[in-house]
Design a protein around this motif. Structure first.
Motif, PDB file in Angstrom:
ATOM      1  N   LEU A 219     -12.494  -2.512   3.254  1.00  0.00           N
ATOM      2  CA  LEU A 219     -13.901  -2.914   3.467  1.00  0.00           C
ATOM      3  C   LEU A 219     -14.816  -2.105   4.427  1.00  0.00           C
ATOM      4  O   LEU A 219     -15.808  -2.431   4.714  1.00  0.00           O
ATOM      5  CB  LEU A 219     -13.606  -4.553   4.368  1.00  0.00           C
ATOM      6  N   ARG A 220     -13.885  -1.346   5.046  1.00  0.00           N
ATOM      7  CA  ARG A 220     -14.686  -0.433   5.985  1.00  0.00           C
ATOM      8  C   ARG A 220     -15.113   0.883   5.354  1.00  0.00           C
ATOM      9  O   ARG A 220     -15.552   1.907   5.866  1.00  0.00           O
ATOM     10  CB  ARG A 220     -13.713   0.126   7.167  1.00  0.00           C
ATOM     11  N   GLY A 221     -14.644   1.123   3.952  1.00  0.00           N
ATOM     12  CA  GLY A 221     -14.851   2.177   3.239  1.00  0.00           C
ATOM     13  C   GLY A 221     -14.252   3.551   3.702  1.00  0.00           C
ATOM     14  O   GLY A 221     -14.776   4.717   3.604  1.00  0.00           O
ATOM     15  N   ILE A 222     -12.864   3.314   4.029  1.00  0.00           N
ATOM     16  CA  ILE A 222     -12.130   4.300   4.670  1.00  0.00           C
ATOM     17  C   ILE A 222     -11.157   4.641   3.473  1.00  0.00           C
ATOM     18  O   ILE A 222     -10.311   4.022   3.104  1.00  0.00           O
ATOM     19  CB  ILE A 222     -11.476   4.089   5.820  1.00  0.00           C
ATOM     20  N   ASP A 223     -11.645   5.967   3.060  1.00  0.00           N
ATOM     21  CA  ASP A 223     -10.346   6.367   1.933  1.00  0.00           C
ATOM     22  C   ASP A 223      -9.210   6.964   2.513  1.00  0.00           C
ATOM     23  O   ASP A 223      -9.057   7.711   3.554  1.00  0.00           O
ATOM     24  CB  ASP A 223     -11.130   7.694   1.222  1.00  0.00           C
ATOM     25  N   TYR A 224      -8.203   6.539   1.729  1.00  0.00           N
ATOM     26  CA  TYR A 224      -6.740   7.184   2.511  1.00  0.00           C
ATOM     27  C   TYR A 224      -5.795   7.280   1.208  1.00  0.00           C
ATOM     28  O   TYR A 224      -6.053   6.822   0.146  1.00  0.00           O
ATOM     29  CB  TYR A 224      -6.317   5.880   3.471  1.00  0.00           C
ATOM     30  N   ILE A 225      -4.818   8.151   1.725  1.00  0.00           N
ATOM     31  CA  ILE A 225      -3.828   8.303   0.475  1.00  0.00           C
ATOM     32  C   ILE A 225      -3.083   7.208   0.357  1.00  0.00           C
ATOM     33  O   ILE A 225      -2.316   6.489   0.941  1.00  0.00           O
ATOM     34  CB  ILE A 225      -2.729   9.636   0.728  1.00  0.00           C
ATOM     35  N   VAL A 226      -3.115   6.761  -1.014  1.00  0.00           N
ATOM     36  CA  VAL A 226      -2.366   5.479  -1.337  1.00  0.00           C
ATOM     37  C   VAL A 226      -0.811   5.682  -1.764  1.00  0.00           C
ATOM     38  O   VAL A 226       0.085   4.868  -1.390  1.00  0.00           O
ATOM     39  CB  VAL A 226      -3.030   4.901  -2.516  1.00  0.00           C
ATOM     40  N   GLU A 227      -0.536   6.999  -2.351  1.00  0.00           N
ATOM     41  CA  GLU A 227       0.707   7.120  -2.528  1.00  0.00           C
ATOM     42  C   GLU A 227       1.856   7.437  -1.440  1.00  0.00           C
ATOM     43  O   GLU A 227       1.384   7.789  -0.377  1.00  0.00           O
ATOM     44  CB  GLU A 227       0.978   8.717  -3.302  1.00  0.00           C
ATOM     45  N   GLU A 228       2.815   6.904  -1.645  1.00  0.00           N
ATOM     46  CA  GLU A 228       3.989   7.087  -0.531  1.00  0.00           C
ATOM     47  C   GLU A 228       4.560   8.469  -0.663  1.00  0.00           C
ATOM     48  O   GLU A 228       4.331   9.312  -1.607  1.00  0.00           O
ATOM     49  CB  GLU A 228       5.245   6.250  -0.987  1.00  0.00           C
ATOM     50  N   CYS A 229       4.767   9.020   0.355  1.00  0.00           N
ATOM     51  CA  CYS A 229       5.726  10.287   0.411  1.00  0.00           C
ATOM     52  C   CYS A 229       6.569  10.364  -0.515  1.00  0.00           C
ATOM     53  O   CYS A 229       7.459   9.265  -0.906  1.00  0.00           O
ATOM     54  CB  CYS A 229       5.844  10.478   1.945  1.00  0.00           C
ATOM     55  N   PRO A 230       6.734  11.386  -1.414  1.00  0.00           N
ATOM     56  CA  PRO A 230       7.717  11.327  -2.402  1.00  0.00           C
ATOM     57  C   PRO A 230       9.205  11.288  -1.919  1.00  0.00           C
ATOM     58  O   PRO A 230      10.032  11.098  -2.385  1.00  0.00           O
ATOM     59  CB  PRO A 230       7.516  12.623  -3.180  1.00  0.00           C
ATOM     60  N   MET A 231       9.318  11.565  -0.421  1.00  0.00           N
ATOM     61  CA  MET A 231      10.694  11.932   0.271  1.00  0.00           C
ATOM     62  C   MET A 231      11.008  10.313   0.516  1.00  0.00           C
ATOM     63  O   MET A 231      12.170  10.246   0.940  1.00  0.00           O
ATOM     64  CB  MET A 231      10.865  12.597   1.534  1.00  0.00           C
ATOM     65  N   ALA A 232      10.189   9.373   0.570  1.00  0.00           N
ATOM     66  CA  ALA A 232      10.280   8.109   0.991  1.00  0.00           C
ATOM     67  C   ALA A 232      11.271   7.153   0.017  1.00  0.00           C
ATOM     68  O   ALA A 232      11.778   6.308   0.362  1.00  0.00           O
ATOM     69  CB  ALA A 232       9.134   7.428   1.202  1.00  0.00           C
ATOM     70  N   ALA A 233      11.310   7.780  -1.479  1.00  0.00           N
ATOM     71  CA  ALA A 233      11.871   6.955  -2.485  1.00  0.00           C
ATOM     72  C   ALA A 233      13.408   6.611  -2.011  1.00  0.00           C
ATOM     73  O   ALA A 233      14.120   7.388  -1.436  1.00  0.00           O
ATOM     74  CB  ALA A 233      12.112   7.916  -3.756  1.00  0.00           C
ATOM     75  N   GLY A 234      13.621   5.297  -2.155  1.00  0.00           N
ATOM     76  CA  GLY A 234      15.039   4.807  -1.909  1.00  0.00           C
ATOM     77  C   GLY A 234      15.251   4.593  -0.441  1.00  0.00           C
ATOM     78  O   GLY A 234      16.381   4.131   0.081  1.00  0.00           O
ATOM     79  N   ASN A 235      14.381   4.955   0.415  1.00  0.00           N
ATOM     80  CA  ASN A 235      14.378   4.688   1.759  1.00  0.00           C
ATOM     81  C   ASN A 235      14.559   3.211   2.177  1.00  0.00           C
ATOM     82  O   ASN A 235      14.062   2.361   1.492  1.00  0.00           O
ATOM     83  CB  ASN A 235      12.749   5.002   2.447  1.00  0.00           C
ATOM     84  N   ARG A 236      15.790   3.118   2.959  1.00  0.00           N
ATOM     85  CA  ARG A 236      16.115   1.394   3.079  1.00  0.00           C
ATOM     86  C   ARG A 236      15.297   0.716   3.765  1.00  0.00           C
ATOM     87  O   ARG A 236      15.119  -0.403   3.605  1.00  0.00           O
ATOM     88  CB  ARG A 236      17.455   1.371   3.908  1.00  0.00           C
ATOM     89  N   HIS A 237      14.383   1.158   4.431  1.00  0.00           N
ATOM     90  CA  HIS A 237      13.287   0.559   5.151  1.00  0.00           C
ATOM     91  C   HIS A 237      12.540  -0.349   4.074  1.00  0.00           C
ATOM     92  O   HIS A 237      11.715  -1.521   4.243  1.00  0.00           O
ATOM     93  CB  HIS A 237      12.414   1.206   6.295  1.00  0.00           C
ATOM     94  N   LEU A 238      12.233   0.409   3.017  1.00  0.00           N
ATOM     95  CA  LEU A 238      11.456  -0.143   1.822  1.00  0.00           C
ATOM     96  C   LEU A 238      12.123  -1.369   1.335  1.00  0.00           C
ATOM     97  O   LEU A 238      11.502  -2.390   0.928  1.00  0.00           O
ATOM     98  CB  LEU A 238      11.253   0.821   0.697  1.00  0.00           C
ATOM     99  N   ARG A 239      13.413  -1.394   1.215  1.00  0.00           N
ATOM    100  CA  ARG A 239      14.119  -2.425   0.853  1.00  0.00           C
ATOM    101  C   ARG A 239      14.105  -3.664   1.793  1.00  0.00           C
ATOM    102  O   ARG A 239      13.970  -4.758   1.329  1.00  0.00           O
ATOM    103  CB  ARG A 239      15.780  -2.152   0.688  1.00  0.00           C
ATOM    104  N   TYR A 240      14.278  -3.449   2.918  1.00  0.00           N
ATOM    105  CA  TYR A 240      14.084  -4.366   4.197  1.00  0.00           C
ATOM    106  C   TYR A 240      12.499  -5.077   3.950  1.00  0.00           C
ATOM    107  O   TYR A 240      12.440  -6.200   4.269  1.00  0.00           O
ATOM    108  CB  TYR A 240      14.322  -3.824   5.379  1.00  0.00           C
ATOM    109  N   LYS A 241      11.615  -4.235   3.786  1.00  0.00           N
ATOM    110  CA  LYS A 241      10.299  -4.838   3.730  1.00  0.00           C
ATOM    111  C   LYS A 241      10.118  -5.580   2.479  1.00  0.00           C
ATOM    112  O   LYS A 241       9.569  -6.509   2.675  1.00  0.00           O
ATOM    113  CB  LYS A 241       9.265  -3.606   3.462  1.00  0.00           C
ATOM    114  N   ASP A 242      10.593  -5.163   1.374  1.00  0.00           N
ATOM    115  CA  ASP A 242      10.741  -6.125   0.331  1.00  0.00           C
ATOM    116  C   ASP A 242      11.413  -7.470   0.601  1.00  0.00           C
ATOM    117  O   ASP A 242      10.713  -8.522   0.064  1.00  0.00           O
ATOM    118  CB  ASP A 242      11.288  -5.604  -0.874  1.00  0.00           C
ATOM    119  N   ALA A 243      12.556  -7.251   1.180  1.00  0.00           N
ATOM    120  CA  ALA A 243      13.386  -8.437   1.552  1.00  0.00           C
ATOM    121  C   ALA A 243      12.456  -9.683   2.535  1.00  0.00           C
ATOM    122  O   ALA A 243      12.280 -10.755   2.105  1.00  0.00           O
ATOM    123  CB  ALA A 243      14.615  -8.234   2.474  1.00  0.00           C
ATOM    124  N   LEU A 244      11.812  -8.876   3.457  1.00  0.00           N
ATOM    125  CA  LEU A 244      10.796  -9.735   4.499  1.00  0.00           C
ATOM    126  C   LEU A 244       9.716 -10.054   3.487  1.00  0.00           C
ATOM    127  O   LEU A 244       9.306 -11.358   4.128  1.00  0.00           O
ATOM    128  CB  LEU A 244      10.577  -8.798   5.631  1.00  0.00           C
TER     129      LEU A 244
END
Ligand code: SF4
Ligand SMILES: [Zn+2]
Ligand SMILES: [Zn+2]
Length: 317
Positions: A219-244
């Motif tokens: 809404l503010r017209g700010i362009d940002y990187i949408v892709e996750e860092c490739p090193m983040a794959a399998g990161n347990r915090h991503l699983r915790y986020k899904d659960a929450l």
């Protein structure tokens, strides 16, 4: 709440709404949604005594939605906020995220301080972490912490602001509670005061979630990187986020209550005794640390060691 009777209307002004926020049981038009985001940041800054109006802030910028949004909001609120970007050397991801950070700074006429790991320290995260035999995120986190601290101290800033949002903090809390990492629970506060040569650290987005920050940037017209860092794959915090997120879907506001309830009712039980922390300084770089040479300098030494030395070590081992 969208009741299926025509288009959603803004709860504040009855204009067509662009977003529904179930946690607030409300819908908002662009203007009132942006106002809500700013108000939530103002409230976080006030409730946790994050900043004084005249403070100079260094914003840790990754090129993602959260760090650009927090920088944008702090500038809008009138703070003297500069950005700090580290070139981590993670291929295309880093090239692109650096471009978003620089474009934003230029569009706002803001100052972006930049450090490139390869140019200035002789390593990047993928190769350096392998050479130092550390997981990429561990080498990366250590490098970022050290360089942010150094930049804030060298630049005389009053605080470092990061873009950690409610979803990030709730996921970290979830992991720490799941495994009862009580020593980490002490560090979950949205403000870590300055101490022993470390700058003050603040997280102004702790009242706003991931979805809100993405909507804010769009809404503010700010362009940002949408892709996750490739090193983040399998990161347990991503699983915790899904659960929450699953819990939140059936129980809007659960994430907020989990994290902010912890801060209000439980966090004080895990505070570290400041007298128990004794720090010296790194013999190499002078940074505060409790060993002779700090973890960052040891990482740089190992990450920049010539391959021949590594094979020597292996042969001897
Ligand atoms: S995912 Fe890991 S390697 Fe990538 S930026 Fe985050 S901490 Fe660094
Ligand atoms: Zn409105
Ligand atoms: Zn050092």
């Amino acid at each position: 709440m969208h009741e299926g009777r025509g288009p959603m209307k803004c709860t504040a002004c009855k204009a067509p709404a662009v977003i529904d926020l179930r946690r607030h049981n409300a819908n908002f038009c662009t203007e009132h949604f942006l106002r809500l985001c700013r108000d939530q940041v103002v409230k976080a800054i006030k409730d946790f005594s994050m900043l004084e109006p005249s403070d100079r802030v260094l914003v840790a910028v990754s090129g993602g939605k959260d760090s650009l949004a927090v920088w944008d909001i702090l500038l809008d609120l009138g703070y003297q906020a500069d950005g700090f970007y580290i070139g981590l050397g993670i291929g295309e991801y880093s090239d692109e995220s650096g471009r978003y950070a620089r474009d934003f700074a230029q569009s706002r006429g803001a100052t972006l301080v930049q450090v490139d790991l390869r140019d200035e320290y002789g390593y990047d995260i993928p190769t350096g972490s392998r050479a130092a035999r550390r997981a990429p995120c561990s080498a990366c986190g250590l490098s970022k912490r050290h360089l942010f601290d150094k930049a804030a101290i060298d630049g005389g800033y009053d605080a470092i602001a990061t873009g950690h949002n409610l979803d990030d903090e709730a996921a970290v809390l979830f992991g720490n509670v799941l495994h009862w990492h009580t020593e980490y629970l002490a560090r979950q506060a949205p403000v870590l005061p300055a101490r022993d040569g470390f700058p003050k650290k603040i997280k102004p987005l702790v009242r706003l979630g991931e979805r809100e920050m993405a909507a804010y940037c769009v809404l503010r017209g700010i362009d940002y990187i949408v892709e996750e860092c490739p090193m983040a794959a399998g990161n347990r915090h991503l699983r915790y986020k899904d659960a929450l997120n699953q819990i939140e879907a059936g129980s809007p506001g659960a994430k907020f209550d989990f994290f902010h309830g912890f801060l209000a009712r439980a966090a004080q039980n895990f505070e570290l005794d400041p007298d128990e922390i004794t720090l010296g300084s790194c013999a190499n770089c002078g940074a505060p640390c409790s060993t002779e040479v700090c973890a960052f300098c040891r990482l740089v030494q190992r990450a920049t060691a010539q391959p021949v030395e590594l094979s020597e070590t292996r042969r001897r081992a």
